[in-house]
Design an enzyme around this catalytic site. Structure first.
Site, PDB file in Angstrom:
ATOM      1  CB  ALA A 270      -0.932  -0.008   1.200  1.00 38.26           C
TER       2      ALA A 270
ATOM      3  CB  THR B 224       0.795   6.597   0.664  1.00 36.32           C
ATOM      4  OG1 THR B 224       2.193   6.518   0.415  1.00 36.32           O
ATOM      5  CG2 THR B 224       0.364   5.419   1.512  1.00 36.32           C
TER       6      THR B 224
ATOM      7  CB  VAL C 275      -7.301  -4.189  -4.059  1.00 34.14           C
ATOM      8  CG1 VAL C 275      -6.914  -5.490  -3.372  1.00 34.14           C
ATOM      9  CG2 VAL C 275      -7.579  -3.105  -3.012  1.00 34.14           C
ATOM     10  CG  ASP C 276      -3.856   0.665  -6.189  1.00 35.81           C
ATOM     11  OD1 ASP C 276      -3.339   0.078  -7.157  1.00 35.81           O
ATOM     12  OD2 ASP C 276      -3.171   1.085  -5.229  1.00 35.81           O
TER      13      ASP C 276
ATOM     14  CG  HIS D 263      -3.875  -9.093  -0.986  1.00 35.88           C
ATOM     15  ND1 HIS D 263      -3.242  -8.312  -0.051  1.00 35.88           N
ATOM     16  CD2 HIS D 263      -3.404 -10.372  -0.773  1.00 35.88           C
ATOM     17  CE1 HIS D 263      -2.423  -9.052   0.692  1.00 35.88           C
ATOM     18  NE2 HIS D 263      -2.491 -10.303   0.265  1.00 35.88           N
TER      19      HIS D 263
ATOM     20  CB  CYS E  53     -22.956 -12.417  -7.718  1.00 36.52           C
ATOM     21  SG  CYS E  53     -24.192 -13.156  -6.644  1.00 36.52           S
TER      22      CYS E  53
ATOM     23  CB  CYS F 219     -24.368 -16.894  -9.144  1.00 39.40           C
ATOM     24  SG  CYS F 219     -24.450 -15.212  -9.809  1.00 39.40           S
TER      25      CYS F 219
ATOM     26  CB  SER G  59       3.919  -3.163   7.297  1.00 36.13           C
ATOM     27  OG  SER G  59       2.759  -3.932   7.041  1.00 36.13           O
TER      28      SER G  59
ATOM     29  CG  ASN H  94       8.418   0.466   4.003  1.00 34.59           C
ATOM     30  OD1 ASN H  94       7.518   0.289   3.174  1.00 34.59           O
ATOM     31  ND2 ASN H  94       8.180   0.579   5.297  1.00 34.59           N
TER      32      ASN H  94
HETATM   33  P1  OAD Z   1       0.743  -1.526   5.364  1.00 36.39           P
HETATM   34  O1  OAD Z   1      -0.109  -0.340   5.655  1.00 36.39           O
HETATM   35  O2  OAD Z   1       0.769  -2.618   6.348  1.00 36.39           O
HETATM   36  O3  OAD Z   1       2.243  -1.065   5.135  1.00 36.39           O
HETATM   37  C1  OAD Z   1       2.547  -0.004   4.274  1.00 36.39           C
HETATM   38  C2  OAD Z   1       4.012   0.351   4.439  1.00 36.39           C
HETATM   39  O4  OAD Z   1       4.317   1.315   3.443  1.00 36.39           O
HETATM   40  C3  OAD Z   1       4.336   0.992   5.794  1.00 36.39           C
HETATM   41  O5  OAD Z   1       5.486   0.345   6.353  1.00 36.39           O
HETATM   42  C4  OAD Z   1       4.653   2.446   5.458  1.00 36.39           C
HETATM   43  O6  OAD Z   1       5.729   2.992   6.209  1.00 36.39           O
HETATM   44  C5  OAD Z   1       5.080   2.349   4.013  1.00 36.39           C
HETATM   45  N1  OAD Z   1       4.814   3.569   3.241  1.00 36.39           N
HETATM   46  C6  OAD Z   1       3.792   4.447   3.353  1.00 36.39           C
HETATM   47  N2  OAD Z   1       3.884   5.410   2.428  1.00 36.39           N
HETATM   48  C7  OAD Z   1       5.007   5.149   1.726  1.00 36.39           C
HETATM   49  C8  OAD Z   1       5.645   5.779   0.623  1.00 36.39           C
HETATM   50  N3  OAD Z   1       5.173   6.897   0.074  1.00 36.39           N
HETATM   51  N4  OAD Z   1       6.774   5.212   0.139  1.00 36.39           N
HETATM   52  C9  OAD Z   1       7.291   4.083   0.692  1.00 36.39           C
HETATM   53  N5  OAD Z   1       6.729   3.455   1.731  1.00 36.39           N
HETATM   54  C10 OAD Z   1       5.599   3.969   2.237  1.00 36.39           C
HETATM   55  O7  OAD Z   1       0.297  -2.041   3.912  1.00 36.39           O
HETATM   56  P2  OAD Z   1       0.624  -3.444   3.235  1.00 36.39           P
HETATM   57  O8  OAD Z   1       1.916  -3.970   3.716  1.00 36.39           O
HETATM   58  O9  OAD Z   1       0.430  -3.293   1.787  1.00 36.39           O
HETATM   59  O10 OAD Z   1      -4.688  -6.915   2.704  1.00 36.39           O
HETATM   60  O11 OAD Z   1      -0.540  -4.334   3.817  1.00 36.39           O
HETATM   61  C11 OAD Z   1      -0.664  -5.656   3.375  1.00 36.39           C
HETATM   62  C12 OAD Z   1      -2.098  -6.065   3.365  1.00 36.39           C
HETATM   63  O12 OAD Z   1      -2.703  -5.774   4.639  1.00 36.39           O
HETATM   64  C13 OAD Z   1      -2.977  -5.307   2.378  1.00 36.39           C
HETATM   65  O13 OAD Z   1      -2.886  -5.798   1.065  1.00 36.39           O
HETATM   66  C14 OAD Z   1      -4.342  -5.527   2.945  1.00 36.39           C
HETATM   67  C15 OAD Z   1      -4.044  -5.257   4.416  1.00 36.39           C
HETATM   68  O14 OAD Z   1      -4.903  -5.867   5.307  1.00 36.39           O
HETATM   69  C16 OAD Z   1      -5.950  -7.322   2.716  1.00 36.39           C
HETATM   70  O15 OAD Z   1      -6.881  -6.568   2.955  1.00 36.39           O
HETATM   71  C17 OAD Z   1      -6.103  -8.769   2.394  1.00 36.39           C
END
Ligand code: OAD
Length: 242
Positions: free
Chosen positions: A23, A27, A102-103, A118, A126, A129, A186, A207
């Site tokens: 994610a 951002t 998912v964007d 994801h 649906c 179905c 993360s 990160n």
């Molecule tokens: P997280 O929110 O857990 O982690 C995002 C990481 O990106 C954090 O460590 C931030 O410091 C870092 N970050 C934020 N902005 C940034 C930027 N501009 N440049 C570099 N790093 C940046 O998100 P994910 O690890 O993607 O799944 O989370 C994994 C999954 O947890 C998601 O896909 C979602 C969520 O629950 C489901 O819903 C199944």
């Protein structure tokens, strides 16, 4: 700076580079991540909205949450970093992108080999179905036009399996990669967080927040995804013409 230069050399020397995004990649497009200070999961308990149980027993809250996510997404678009990765694919600097996002921004920016672990927020279907629906029907809370069941976004909910095709392609590419660049995650969610350890090649993390997960990376760059990709791209282009 020296590290960015080294990474640009690694990218040019690698015959097979795979990008793994989370994610934090989006951002800078205006989409909140999940676990940072302004992330979705700071104010909302994921078990109340992002599970099969929520879909089945608390559709109202589930629907409110994903409507909010969809409306936020509609107002945003890919940033320069997404476009740089798409250009790198065309120049054979990147083979594929594995994403937890998912964007749909990698595909929208022009990347073609994208494995969405994801799922995708805009792929409405649906819950009964499985037939496809439209974003408009979901937002308007219209039921499935074939069977009358509830519509849902095509994202993987907690407790659901990952799409098998995407997972197998991701695993295949990561295993054979010379270089895996992990951006903006993360690494808290299984099984995507296992992927960086499965490569035979180098693994690099870019990160924003400091990484405290031990020695699984050959390099950790603390910085923003967009800024770091712009800088890497500048160095790669510069070294090409000189
Ligand atoms: P997280 O929110 O857990 O982690 C995002 C990481 O990106 C954090 O460590 C931030 O410091 C870092 N970050 C934020 N902005 C940034 C930027 N501009 N440049 C570099 N790093 C940046 O998100 P994910 O690890 O993607 O799944 O989370 C994994 C999954 O947890 C998601 O896909 C979602 C969520 O629950 C489901 O819903 C199944």
């Amino acid at each position: 700076m020296q590290e960015i230069k080294s990474l640009s050399h690694w990218i040019k020397a690698s015959g097979f580079t795979v990008i793994l995004t989370g994610a934090g990649m989006s951002t800078e497009s205006g989409l909140p991540d999940f676990r940072s200070k302004s992330g979705w999961w700071r104010n909302i308990d994921p078990s109340t909205v992002a599970t099969v149980d929520a879909l089945e027993t608390n559709y109202s809250l589930f629907h409110d949450f994903y409507s909010m996510r969809l409306k936020t997404l509609e107002a945003c678009s890919p940033h320069e970093g997404h476009y740089i990765l798409a250009e790198w694919e065309k120049r054979n600097l990147v083979h594929s992108i594995v994403t937890q996002n998912v964007d749909g921004f990698h595909k929208a920016a022009g990347s073609s080999r994208v494995y969405e672990l994801h799922g995708s927020l805009r792929s409405i279907r649906c819950s009964g179905c499985g037939k496809p629906g439209t974003v408009e029907d979901f937002l308007d809370r219209v039921a499935c036009r074939s069977c009358g069941e509830r519509l849902r976004p095509g994202v993987v909910l907690f407790g659901e399996m990952l799409p098998q095709d995407a997972w197998e392609c991701a695993l295949r590419d990561i295993k054979r990669a010379d270089l895996v660049i992990v951006i903006g995650t993360s690494l808290q969610v299984y099984p995507a967080n296992q992927l960086p350890t499965m490569t035979k090649g180098r693994a690099v993390l870019i990160n924003y927040e400091a990484y405290s997960g031990g020695s699984r990376f050959d390099m950790v760059l603390q910085g923003k995804a967009r800024d770091t990709l712009i800088e890497l791209n500048r160095i790669i282009h510069k070294s090409k013409v000189s």
